[in-house]
Motif scaffolding. Sequence first.
Motif, PDB file in Angstrom:
ATOM      1  N   MET A 153       0.831  -1.215   0.000  1.00 50.48           N
ATOM      2  CA  MET A 153       0.000   0.000   0.000  1.00 50.48           C
ATOM      3  C   MET A 153       0.870   1.273   0.000  1.00 50.48           C
ATOM      4  O   MET A 153       1.955   1.288   0.587  1.00 50.48           O
ATOM      5  CB  MET A 153      -0.896   0.013   1.275  1.00 50.48           C
ATOM      6  N   SER A 154       0.338   2.320  -0.644  1.00 46.37           N
ATOM      7  CA  SER A 154       1.027   3.633  -0.617  1.00 46.37           C
ATOM      8  C   SER A 154       0.599   4.377   0.649  1.00 46.37           C
ATOM      9  O   SER A 154      -0.258   3.875   1.400  1.00 46.37           O
ATOM     10  CB  SER A 154       0.618   4.447  -1.857  1.00 46.37           C
ATOM     11  N   SER A 155       1.172   5.522   0.830  1.00 45.64           N
ATOM     12  CA  SER A 155       0.841   6.287   2.050  1.00 45.64           C
ATOM     13  C   SER A 155      -0.613   6.737   2.039  1.00 45.64           C
ATOM     14  O   SER A 155      -1.226   6.924   3.087  1.00 45.64           O
ATOM     15  CB  SER A 155       1.780   7.506   2.173  1.00 45.64           C
ATOM     16  N   VAL A 156      -1.209   6.857   0.842  1.00 46.15           N
ATOM     17  CA  VAL A 156      -2.612   7.273   0.795  1.00 46.15           C
ATOM     18  C   VAL A 156      -3.556   6.084   0.831  1.00 46.15           C
ATOM     19  O   VAL A 156      -4.763   6.212   0.647  1.00 46.15           O
ATOM     20  CB  VAL A 156      -2.915   8.155  -0.452  1.00 46.15           C
ATOM     21  N   GLY A 157      -3.005   4.907   1.064  1.00 50.04           N
ATOM     22  CA  GLY A 157      -3.862   3.702   1.237  1.00 50.04           C
ATOM     23  C   GLY A 157      -4.245   3.021  -0.069  1.00 50.04           C
ATOM     24  O   GLY A 157      -5.180   2.246  -0.094  1.00 50.04           O
ATOM     25  N   LYS A 158      -3.502   3.374  -1.149  1.00 54.18           N
ATOM     26  CA  LYS A 158      -3.795   2.713  -2.417  1.00 54.18           C
ATOM     27  C   LYS A 158      -2.729   1.648  -2.697  1.00 54.18           C
ATOM     28  O   LYS A 158      -1.630   1.752  -2.179  1.00 54.18           O
ATOM     29  CB  LYS A 158      -3.778   3.747  -3.550  1.00 54.18           C
ATOM     30  N   VAL A 159      -3.078   0.684  -3.551  1.00 52.53           N
ATOM     31  CA  VAL A 159      -2.070  -0.335  -3.893  1.00 52.53           C
ATOM     32  C   VAL A 159      -1.084   0.313  -4.844  1.00 52.53           C
ATOM     33  O   VAL A 159      -1.438   0.688  -5.962  1.00 52.53           O
ATOM     34  CB  VAL A 159      -2.737  -1.561  -4.553  1.00 52.53           C
ATOM     35  N   LYS A 160       0.166   0.430  -4.362  1.00 51.21           N
ATOM     36  CA  LYS A 160       1.132   1.081  -5.251  1.00 51.21           C
ATOM     37  C   LYS A 160       1.853   0.056  -6.094  1.00 51.21           C
ATOM     38  O   LYS A 160       2.363   0.344  -7.169  1.00 51.21           O
ATOM     39  CB  LYS A 160       2.127   1.938  -4.440  1.00 51.21           C
ATOM     40  N   GLY A 161       1.921  -1.126  -5.584  1.00 58.65           N
ATOM     41  CA  GLY A 161       2.596  -2.174  -6.373  1.00 58.65           C
ATOM     42  C   GLY A 161       2.419  -3.535  -5.713  1.00 58.65           C
ATOM     43  O   GLY A 161       1.764  -3.660  -4.681  1.00 58.65           O
ATOM     44  N   ILE A 162       3.002  -4.526  -6.371  1.00 66.63           N
ATOM     45  CA  ILE A 162       2.836  -5.892  -5.873  1.00 66.63           C
ATOM     46  C   ILE A 162       4.204  -6.551  -5.798  1.00 66.63           C
ATOM     47  O   ILE A 162       5.016  -6.401  -6.714  1.00 66.63           O
ATOM     48  CB  ILE A 162       1.982  -6.732  -6.855  1.00 66.63           C
ATOM     49  N   LEU A 163       4.367  -7.295  -4.713  1.00 64.83           N
ATOM     50  CA  LEU A 163       5.546  -8.162  -4.681  1.00 64.83           C
ATOM     51  C   LEU A 163       5.015  -9.563  -5.054  1.00 64.83           C
ATOM     52  O   LEU A 163       4.160 -10.132  -4.374  1.00 64.83           O
ATOM     53  CB  LEU A 163       6.178  -8.190  -3.290  1.00 64.83           C
ATOM     54  N   TYR A 164       5.486 -10.065  -6.139  1.00 61.33           N
ATOM     55  CA  TYR A 164       4.962 -11.327  -6.682  1.00 61.33           C
ATOM     56  C   TYR A 164       6.049 -12.377  -6.579  1.00 61.33           C
ATOM     57  O   TYR A 164       7.141 -12.221  -7.100  1.00 61.33           O
ATOM     58  CB  TYR A 164       4.581 -11.098  -8.148  1.00 61.33           C
ATOM     59  N   MET A 165       5.754 -13.412  -5.816  1.00 56.30           N
ATOM     60  CA  MET A 165       6.797 -14.435  -5.616  1.00 56.30           C
ATOM     61  C   MET A 165       6.320 -15.788  -6.148  1.00 56.30           C
ATOM     62  O   MET A 165       5.165 -16.160  -5.973  1.00 56.30           O
ATOM     63  CB  MET A 165       7.119 -14.554  -4.123  1.00 56.30           C
ATOM     64  N   THR A 166       7.198 -16.493  -6.836  1.00 57.25           N
ATOM     65  CA  THR A 166       6.906 -17.884  -7.253  1.00 57.25           C
ATOM     66  C   THR A 166       7.885 -18.813  -6.536  1.00 57.25           C
ATOM     67  O   THR A 166       9.031 -18.431  -6.313  1.00 57.25           O
ATOM     68  CB  THR A 166       7.054 -18.083  -8.776  1.00 57.25           C
ATOM     69  N   SER A 167       7.390 -19.957  -6.186  1.00 56.87           N
ATOM     70  CA  SER A 167       8.292 -20.938  -5.544  1.00 56.87           C
ATOM     71  C   SER A 167       8.094 -22.292  -6.219  1.00 56.87           C
ATOM     72  O   SER A 167       6.959 -22.781  -6.366  1.00 56.87           O
ATOM     73  CB  SER A 167       7.950 -21.039  -4.050  1.00 56.87           C
ATOM     74  N   ASN A 168       9.184 -22.814  -6.644  1.00 56.31           N
ATOM     75  CA  ASN A 168       9.138 -24.106  -7.343  1.00 56.31           C
ATOM     76  C   ASN A 168       8.799 -25.232  -6.333  1.00 56.31           C
ATOM     77  O   ASN A 168       9.442 -25.370  -5.298  1.00 56.31           O
ATOM     78  CB  ASN A 168      10.531 -24.338  -7.924  1.00 56.31           C
TER      79      ASN A 168
END
Length: 597
Positions: A153-168
């Motif tokens: 989340m950003s400081s204004v409470g919006k989704v600013k980005g995503i951490l996307y993880m894959t695991s084999n």
Amino acid sequence: MFSSIRWKFILVYFLLIFIAMVIVGVFIVGRLEDQQIKNVTNNMEQHIETIVESFSYIASDNWNEYREEIQENLNEWRLGSSETLYVIYNEEVPTIIASTSKQYNKLIGQNALSSKYLDSPLILKAFDGEKADSKLEEMNERVISKHLAYPVMSSVGKVKGILYMTSNLTDVYRTVNESKAILTNATILALSITVLLGFLIASSITVPIRDVTQKAEEMAMGDFDQFVDVKSNDEIGQLANMFNYLTLKLKNTIQDMDLERSKLDTIFNYMAEGVIAVDRDNRIIHANLIAMDILGLSQSNIVENSIFDFKKMNMLEIDYDKVDELEGDEIVGINSEIYKIKHAPFKNEEGNIGGLIMVFQDITHEHRLDNMRKEFVANVSHELKTPITTIKSYTETLMESEIDVDTSHRFLNVIDSECDRMARLVRDLLQLSNLDYEKTNWNKAEVSLTDILEDVILKLDLAFKEKKQRVTLNIEEDLPKVFSDKDGIERVILNILSNAIKYTQEYGEIHVEGFISDKNIVLKIRDNGFGISEEDQERIFERFYRVEKGRSRELGGTGLGLSIAKEIIEAHKGSLSLKSKLGEGTEVSIELPYIEV
Ligand SMILES: Nc1ncnc2c1ncn2[C@@H]1O[C@H](COP(=O)(O)OP(=O)(O)OP(=O)(O)O)[C@@H](O)[C@H]1O
Ligand SMILES: [Mg+2]
């Protein structure tokens, strides 16, 4: 083969273990897989959260400016070899701005939604502020990975980005597959042991059962010498024990029955009475030897169940509807013999009347004796009645009318002779009765038959002369003496000689012969008189039997002489016989054992 208890037992045992192992295996493997994946997911989440907390650039709202720094941070960050992290920043489109992937150069700046490595629905969900994960099969189908999109989340409470993880998940699935293999091997081992144990247990049950079955089969074939080894005290052992007990009981019972049957067979075959059994259709079922003999039956008549002919046997036909008449007796004559037939019904297996058993009792002898007894009583009464009637009429005449002395003397003579006749009859009967009861007192001594014979001839001299008969004697000289009662023997010879005189016409010839034969002295008294027919000869020694009753009575005979003679001779262990031909003459032989010196 597979229908045997042993195979059923093994099959049930096998299926039981197999189903248990499969259920346990599926459950364990499923749980293991779920647990492993959950661990992986938790790890991924922890990693992401640590990154979010530790990366200062991630905290800033404009990731685009710090792209390179973030990439550098990521490069330094030591992620697990199976994990790959993508940082997706939401510009106009979600764009990959950094990655731990080896090919991050190519990936950076790509639209995240169109990347073949990422799951776009997850990205969209994360941009809606939700944490989302999924399991994906990658292009290379054998690789399955876990994907996790984590919104930041950003400081204004919006989704600013995503951490996307894959695991084999290859390691996870390797572990799961190894577990599966272990379980499969364990199942195979357990099943093998099951089959083996099942076989052994089933054998321990089925072998004794088969033994009992086999012995029972042999028993069914009639061999009762069967014995089963009792190896245990369980139900099977008890079965074997019971089988042995049963065999013993059965053997004893059958032996008893055989014994009883053999006894009954012997009684049936050797009893004096004839026994025959017929069924309701009058077919012969059984007959003993005597019955076969009486009825003229052959073995084949019994084997073929021939019909028993009631009419031919002079018997009344049996009516099975008249139950009261089924039991009873009948007297019938078969082939000049008299039989008393006792009959009674027997029951068949269903408890109904199956037929009739008849017992043939030969009563010919009793019948004849009975007739003789009746005849005897009739004869005695008759013999006494005649003189009594005569005496009565003469005494009445004497009492009623006046008669001259001569006539009354004549009458008294008749009465006297009739009295003598009665006295003689009574004396004869008394002697016979004494002979019957062996009460006669024999005065036995050494006597000479020649002397007795000569005495008798002398006594009868007048009678011979009256009938002008000629007597010739041919007696061997020096005949040995006999040990006898003189009076008895004299009576015998007197009767036989007087018979010869009585039943021979005038001028007849009487010949007396005496000689030794074997150990006996034989006296033969032969005449050429009236003779006796063969039919009469058979009964000549019976009491009161006379050939021509009229003539014999006229001659003063009662028909007791010969029967008394026979009894006397037999009481002296000798024998008396008679040969005769009607119209030719008679020969009477007396045989008496002589005294050996
Ligand atoms: N020698 C004979 N020849 C022909 N008939 C005979 C002769 N001896 C006996 N009988 C017959 O046998 C019968 C029986 O003889 P048996 O001596 O028993 O009686 P019986 O002479 O009539 O009487 P009893 O001897 O008591 O005076 C006689 O009645 C007679 O008919
Ligand atoms: Mg006589």
